[in-house]
Write an enzyme that holds these catalytic residues in place. Structure first.
Site: not given
Ligand code: GLY
Length: 548
Positions: A361, A379, A403, A432-433, A454
């Site tokens: 990301t 990302t 995810d 997502s994070s 991540g």
């Molecule tokens: N792909 C990482 C996130 O969206 O958390």
């Protein structure tokens, strides 16, 4: 201990300072593109569009046309908006699509054509521009066309990053030809020219998002998908919409935090952890002390347990946003923390928040001369996404489908254990994070922050914010300080380099299982303080802060 914290501050590295405007991005060419837009009178949204397209060329591991993300904007007059342009599952996606005949997880959610969700970046950037942009769209896309067509000089960081993903990209002919130079690695000072990507970007400059989702780009992408067993169709592309959402907000020690709502789990994590910390006095032990690390790690552990059960796409699942942030609930979480002992994750289950309700990301932060601010994280998930560069189009595709909980209760590529709410369904958005965040103080813009990383994005952003607010660090110092991460499962406290052996021993004594980790996120941030913009890029990456 407080004296020790002051002693550390003596080594503080100065941020980049400017008076009017600032761009901080994870790659220098892209930061310069954004700065140029700002110098020429463009606003923060204009700069964000230009940086977003430039990174698709100069930071191929994460910058993208083939992925998605979140854009948070706060205008100088206090208005805010959050644009969700995250990838969504194609209509043909199925709950068990990544399980083999025995019910075991395959690698298809991470590698190859079937791992891709419907890309949202071009639609998201266009939506932001159509609502708020001041410069012509084509003028903002043009620098990226030039970078792709004329090529960029390969930096040490880019050469090393591509090498690190050679086994992934080597499986796909176009990726091998373009990024692996046909098998002869790109070395520092070589030139990376991306002709097909330049043509795709030139069409987008002319035809906008319609070209990407309905035009020649859509036609080629759908053809290649079909040829290689991917799921995304022309219909999926045509139907893709970015969604405007209301950001979630909370307070910490007199600061207002404006951050990412679901389908991000980041904003809720940031706010819940801040709520658990406020009033605990954890910070009195001093930055980097075992006692402070322990308390915050316990807050992290508890939030990630909640995340596993209560967070998912709000269009498909009832996320108890208010319940997870309710002061009584948060106070219960705080009280469950033993300041002297780690609680094994096996003893922690997701809480039961009240029913109050009727998620590699990259990130960049921008402040313009009017005081408008953009925090944008986007990302393709893993570094270089699913490894596939689309023939004739020249861009890499995401592996965002990972995810989702491809098999609820089993870990994904970030080791995150996620529940039924985040199971795969057509048109659903994976959790997502990503945590793009803007902080104000006394009603004035104070901080613009976010990160790639991540599952570690949430804890990375939280720690940098706390380093400024709780420990008085400048923006650069706050980013440079070593970080740690706990995500409930696996039950490990992961430490970056830089913690003293004594501190590690004290944490072990409290019952933590210690693990080492190279980086907890890569934070790119701006602090507005005392009439100065402090731009700080993270040494864990190779970005640039550029202001005037
Ligand atoms: N792909 C990482 C996130 O969206 O958390």
């Amino acid at each position: 201990m407080a004296a020790l914290a002051c002693a550390v501050a003596v080594w503080a590295r100065e941020p980049v300072r400017s008076k009017k405007a600032m761009v901080v991005a994870q790659e220098p060419h892209a930061a310069e593109v954004g700065l140029e837009v700002l110098r020429n009178g463009g606003n923060a949204i204009d700069a964000a569009v230009a940086v977003g397209f430039a990174l698709a060329v100069t930071l191929p591991s994460a910058g993208n046309l083939g992925g998605g993300g979140f854009l948070l904007v706060r205008f100088a007059d206090g208005r805010t908006n959050f644009i969700d342009f995250r990838e969504r599952a194609p209509i043909a996606a199925k709950r068990d699509m990544y399980l083999d005949a025995s019910g075991n997880l395959t690698k298809d959610s991470t590698v190859g054509w079937r791992a891709a969700g419907i890309p949202g970046t071009v639609r998201g950037l266009e939506l932001a521009h159509s609502k708020y942009g001041s410069k012509p769209w084509a003028e903002l896309v043009e620098p990226s066309v030039k970078l792709a067509r004329e090529g960029i000089t390969v930096s040490y960081a880019l050469s090393r990053s591509i090498r690190g993903s050679a086994s992934l990209m080597g499986q796909f002919a176009e990726s091998k030809r373009i990024f692996l130079n046909g098998g002869k690695h790109l070395e520092m000072d070589d030139r990376l020219v991306q002709s097909e990507l330049a043509s795709t970007l030139a069409r987008i400059a002319k035809g906008g998002a319609k070209e990407f989702y309905e035009g020649e780009t859509a036609r080629i992408l759908a053809e290649e998908m079909k040829k290689h067993g991917g799921l995304i169709t022309r219909r999926d592309l045509k139907d893709y919409r970015a969604i405007e959402r209301t950001p979630i907000t909370g307070r910490y020690k007199g600061h207002e935090i404006i951050t990412a709502p679901p389908p991000s789990s980041g904003g809720l994590g940031l706010l819940q952890m801040c709520g658990v910390l406020e009033g605990s006095g954890y910070e009195k032990a001093g930055a980097g002390s075992a006692a402070a690390i322990h308390f915050l790690a316990e807050a992290m552990r508890r939030y990630y347990a909640d995340r596993s059960e209560h967070l998912a796409d709000p269009g498909f699942f009832k996320v108890p946003v208010r319940g997870l942030l309710d002061p009584r609930y948060v106070s219960g979480v705080r009280q469950s923390i033993d300041p002297d002992r780690a609680t094994p994750s096996s003893e922690i289950k997701a809480g039961k928040p009240g029913d109050y309700e009727s998620a590699d990301t990259t990130h960049f932060s921008i402040v313009d001369a009017q005081g408008n601010a953009v925090a944008l994280t986007y990302t393709i998930n893993g570094g270089y996404g699913n490894g596939v560069t689309v023939p004739r189009l020249g861009f890499l595709l995401n592996n965002e489908m990972d995810d989702f909980a491809a098999k609820p209760g089993f870990p994904n590529m970030f080791g995150l254990v996620q529940g039924e709410g985040n199971a795969i369904a057509p048109r659903k958005t994976p959790l997502s994070s990503m945590t793009p965040t803007i902080v104000t103080k006394d009603g004035k813009l104070y901080m613009v922050i976010g990160a790639p990383g991540g599952s570690r994005i949430i804890t990375g952003v939280t720690q940098v914010l706390l380093n400024v607010i709780d420990h008085g660090m400048n923006m650069q110092d706050a980013i440079d300080a070593p970080r740690f991460h706990h995500q409930w499962q696996p039950d490990k406290l992961s430490l970056e380099r830089g913690f003293s052996p004594d501190t590690v021993a004290l944490l072990e004594k409290r019952g933590h299982q210690i693990d080492s980790i190279r980086a907890v996120a890569v934070v790119e941030s701006i602090l507005i303080d005392g009439g100065w913009l402090q731009g700080a890029t993270d040494g864990r990456g190779a970005g640039k802060a550029a202001g005037y």
